[in-house]
Design a protein around this motif. Structure first.
Motif, PDB file in Angstrom:
ATOM      1  N   SER A 209       0.836  -1.193   0.000  1.00  0.00           N
ATOM      2  CA  SER A 209       0.000   0.000   0.000  1.00  0.00           C
ATOM      3  C   SER A 209       0.876   1.251   0.000  1.00  0.00           C
ATOM      4  CB  SER A 209      -0.910   0.010   1.236  1.00  0.00           C
ATOM      5  OG  SER A 209      -1.721   1.152   1.254  1.00  0.00           O
ATOM      6  N   PHE A 210       0.671   2.123  -0.993  1.00  0.00           N
ATOM      7  CA  PHE A 210       1.482   3.338  -1.108  1.00  0.00           C
ATOM      8  C   PHE A 210       1.355   4.218   0.136  1.00  0.00           C
ATOM      9  CE2 PHE A 210       2.318   2.229  -5.340  1.00  0.00           C
ATOM     10  CZ  PHE A 210       3.204   3.133  -5.910  1.00  0.00           C
ATOM     11  N   LYS A 211       2.492   4.709   0.598  1.00  0.00           N
ATOM     12  CA  LYS A 211       2.492   5.635   1.735  1.00  0.00           C
ATOM     13  C   LYS A 211       2.154   7.049   1.280  1.00  0.00           C
ATOM     14  CE  LYS A 211       5.961   2.907   4.225  1.00  0.00           C
ATOM     15  NZ  LYS A 211       5.975   1.818   3.230  1.00  0.00           N
TER      16      LYS A 211
ATOM     17  N   ALA B 188       0.468   7.730  -7.082  1.00  0.00           N
ATOM     18  CA  ALA B 188       1.046   6.921  -8.160  1.00  0.00           C
ATOM     19  C   ALA B 188       0.632   5.458  -8.127  1.00  0.00           C
ATOM     20  CB  ALA B 188       2.572   7.022  -8.124  1.00  0.00           C
ATOM     21  N   ASP B 189      -0.278   5.096  -7.241  1.00  0.00           N
ATOM     22  CA  ASP B 189      -0.644   3.673  -7.149  1.00  0.00           C
ATOM     23  C   ASP B 189      -1.310   3.177  -8.424  1.00  0.00           C
ATOM     24  OD1 ASP B 189      -3.897   3.352  -6.385  1.00  0.00           O
ATOM     25  OD2 ASP B 189      -3.027   5.294  -5.945  1.00  0.00           O
ATOM     26  N   ASP B 190      -2.110   4.033  -9.082  1.00  0.00           N
ATOM     27  CA  ASP B 190      -2.749   3.609 -10.321  1.00  0.00           C
ATOM     28  C   ASP B 190      -1.720   3.448 -11.444  1.00  0.00           C
ATOM     29  OD1 ASP B 190      -2.495   6.394 -10.061  1.00  0.00           O
ATOM     30  OD2 ASP B 190      -4.024   6.792 -11.569  1.00  0.00           O
ATOM     31  N   HIS B 191      -0.733   4.362 -11.499  1.00  0.00           N
ATOM     32  CA  HIS B 191       0.319   4.228 -12.520  1.00  0.00           C
ATOM     33  C   HIS B 191       1.121   2.948 -12.286  1.00  0.00           C
ATOM     34  CE1 HIS B 191       3.617   6.308 -15.114  1.00  0.00           C
ATOM     35  NE2 HIS B 191       2.858   5.487 -15.807  1.00  0.00           N
TER      36      HIS B 191
ATOM     37  N   LEU C 126       8.577   8.558  -6.681  1.00  0.00           N
ATOM     38  CA  LEU C 126       9.839   7.973  -6.232  1.00  0.00           C
ATOM     39  C   LEU C 126       9.581   6.651  -5.504  1.00  0.00           C
ATOM     40  CD1 LEU C 126      11.714  11.191  -5.046  1.00  0.00           C
ATOM     41  CD2 LEU C 126      12.150   9.843  -7.109  1.00  0.00           C
ATOM     42  N   GLU C 127       8.469   6.596  -4.788  1.00  0.00           N
ATOM     43  CA  GLU C 127       8.054   5.342  -4.154  1.00  0.00           C
ATOM     44  C   GLU C 127       7.756   4.297  -5.227  1.00  0.00           C
ATOM     45  OE1 GLU C 127       4.772   3.990  -0.740  1.00  0.00           O
ATOM     46  OE2 GLU C 127       4.897   6.086  -1.409  1.00  0.00           O
ATOM     47  N   LEU C 128       7.094   4.717  -6.290  1.00  0.00           N
ATOM     48  CA  LEU C 128       6.786   3.847  -7.428  1.00  0.00           C
ATOM     49  C   LEU C 128       8.063   3.279  -8.042  1.00  0.00           C
ATOM     50  CD1 LEU C 128       5.158   2.832  -9.972  1.00  0.00           C
ATOM     51  CD2 LEU C 128       5.311   5.161 -10.827  1.00  0.00           C
ATOM     52  N   ILE C 129       9.054   4.132  -8.243  1.00  0.00           N
ATOM     53  CA  ILE C 129      10.319   3.703  -8.846  1.00  0.00           C
ATOM     54  C   ILE C 129      10.998   2.640  -7.988  1.00  0.00           C
ATOM     55  CG2 ILE C 129      12.651   4.484  -9.449  1.00  0.00           C
ATOM     56  CD1 ILE C 129      11.299   7.205 -10.209  1.00  0.00           C
ATOM     57  N   SER C 130      10.958   2.821  -6.672  1.00  0.00           N
ATOM     58  CA  SER C 130      11.590   1.838  -5.781  1.00  0.00           C
ATOM     59  C   SER C 130      10.904   0.479  -5.876  1.00  0.00           C
ATOM     60  CB  SER C 130      11.555   2.350  -4.334  1.00  0.00           C
ATOM     61  OG  SER C 130      10.229   2.362  -3.826  1.00  0.00           O
ATOM     62  N   LEU C 131       9.596   0.484  -6.131  1.00  0.00           N
ATOM     63  CA  LEU C 131       8.847  -0.777  -6.230  1.00  0.00           C
ATOM     64  C   LEU C 131       9.113  -1.510  -7.542  1.00  0.00           C
ATOM     65  CD1 LEU C 131       5.404   0.476  -4.857  1.00  0.00           C
ATOM     66  CD2 LEU C 131       6.992  -1.084  -3.704  1.00  0.00           C
ATOM     67  N   LEU C 132       9.589  -0.782  -8.547  1.00  0.00           N
ATOM     68  CA  LEU C 132       9.801  -1.362  -9.873  1.00  0.00           C
ATOM     69  C   LEU C 132      11.233  -1.835 -10.105  1.00  0.00           C
ATOM     70  CD1 LEU C 132       7.776   1.222 -12.002  1.00  0.00           C
ATOM     71  CD2 LEU C 132       7.208  -1.201 -11.729  1.00  0.00           C
ATOM     72  N   GLN C 133      12.064  -1.793  -9.076  1.00  0.00           N
ATOM     73  CA  GLN C 133      13.485  -2.082  -9.251  1.00  0.00           C
ATOM     74  C   GLN C 133      13.760  -3.428  -9.915  1.00  0.00           C
ATOM     75  OE1 GLN C 133      16.165  -0.047  -8.774  1.00  0.00           O
ATOM     76  NE2 GLN C 133      14.600   1.516  -8.439  1.00  0.00           N
ATOM     77  N   ASP C 134      13.009  -4.454  -9.556  1.00  0.00           N
ATOM     78  CA  ASP C 134      13.250  -5.785 -10.126  1.00  0.00           C
ATOM     79  C   ASP C 134      12.211  -6.164 -11.184  1.00  0.00           C
ATOM     80  OD1 ASP C 134      11.144  -5.941  -8.378  1.00  0.00           O
ATOM     81  OD2 ASP C 134      11.705  -7.896  -7.542  1.00  0.00           O
ATOM     82  N   LYS C 135      11.449  -5.158 -11.644  1.00  0.00           N
ATOM     83  CA  LYS C 135      10.384  -5.446 -12.605  1.00  0.00           C
ATOM     84  C   LYS C 135      10.538  -4.669 -13.916  1.00  0.00           C
ATOM     85  CE  LYS C 135       7.276  -6.147  -8.705  1.00  0.00           C
ATOM     86  NZ  LYS C 135       8.320  -5.775  -7.710  1.00  0.00           N
TER      87      LYS C 135
END
Length: 279
Positions: free
Chosen positions: A175-177, A181-184, A226-235
């Motif tokens: 869950s985004f803090k 950007a959760d939809d993106h 920036l939170e979104l980018i951190s979640l996509l690191q391995d994707k």
């Protein structure tokens, strides 16, 4: 097919009459076919109760009350856990949709995994502008590189109908803090997984610019991205993430002087390249 409309509610009783009226119209439109709708209201304002003002729902609905404020992403996830639909739409409490929105989306999606409709952005003074100016512009919704290099072309999740069973676990397990950007994140996960998307050229949705929209909060949106980018690191590939990171930092900069523009010349050139798709 059963469509679940999930609506995060936050101190939004002023919108309930409008919402229920619109959803009643969609329910009646769908009742002419073999399709149906359920609505999940998820109350993210623990001290405020949802009230139906004069207009009562004709459709099946549930009300979920969060024990504490979860933010819009966490609230959408709660609704998703409780819905029974084959297809899902995430609708904001102040969104507007046409009476045939759900019908048009469900008959157009066919064998695709998700579908994005056209619509309008309504400004405070009452003027309306098309979200997508052309078919080519609308097709950018399905272009992964456009999402990274230029912007998220999907104004709101209310434009999208998607199969429930394709929603990635990565999206529901976190869950985004920072709201925004959760939809993106969801669209990027779907495109990275090469899910099949299509577009509906009909204008079925209206985004009302209230002045309080998260997308207008530059610093808050930057934190969420920036939170979104951190979640996509391995994707996602490093090049795409670097491109997105630099674009986010540049957009959040309060001083776009000549020195800043030269420092981020790669951002400008990349955005110029993809801006040609808007014509």
């Amino acid at each position: 097919m059963l469509i679940s409309v999930i609506i995060p509610f936050y101190k939004g009783n002023e919108y309930m009459k409008q919402l229920v009226t619109i959803l009643n119209e969609n329910y009646l439109y769908l009742s002419k076919t073999n399709n149906n709708v359920e609505v999940i209201f998820v109350n993210d304002s623990p001290n405020v109760s949802i009230k139906f003002d004069k207009v009562l729902p004709l459709f099946d609905y549930k009300i979920i009350n969060n024990k504490y404020n979860l933010g819009i992403h966490g609230t959408r996830i709660q609704g998703l856990k409780k819905c029974n639909g084959d297809y899902v739409m995430f609708l904001d409490q102040d969104d507007l949709i046409t009476e045939d929105c759900l019908y048009s989306q469900i008959i157009t999606i066919k064998d695709y995994d998700f579908i994005v409709c056209n619509g309008y952005i309504k400004k405070l003074e009452g003027s309306e502008n098309l979200i997508f100016k052309s078919l080519r512009h609308q097709q950018c919704c399905l272009n992964l590189q456009f999402h990274y290099a230029y912007t998220n072309p999907i104004i709101s999740p209310g434009q999208v109908l998607l199969k429930k069973n394709i929603i990635p676990k990565e999206w529901t397990n976190y869950s985004f803090k920072n709201n925004g950007a959760d939809d993106h994140y969801l669209w990027l996960l779907l495109l990275e997984e090469k899910r099949k998307g299509t577009i509906n050229e009909n204008c079925l949705y209206t985004h009302v610019a209230t002045g309080n929209n998260t997308s207008l909060n530059i610093q808050g949106m930057a934190a969420s991205n920036l939170e979104l980018i951190s979640l996509l690191q391995d994707k996602a590939c490093k090049h795409n993430l670097d491109m997105l990171r630099r674009r986010v930092i540049y957009n959040a900069s309060c001083n776009h002087n000549i020195i800043t523009k030269l420092k981020f010349i790669d951002v400008a050139l990349t955005k110029y390249k993809y801006s040609k798709l808007l014509k």
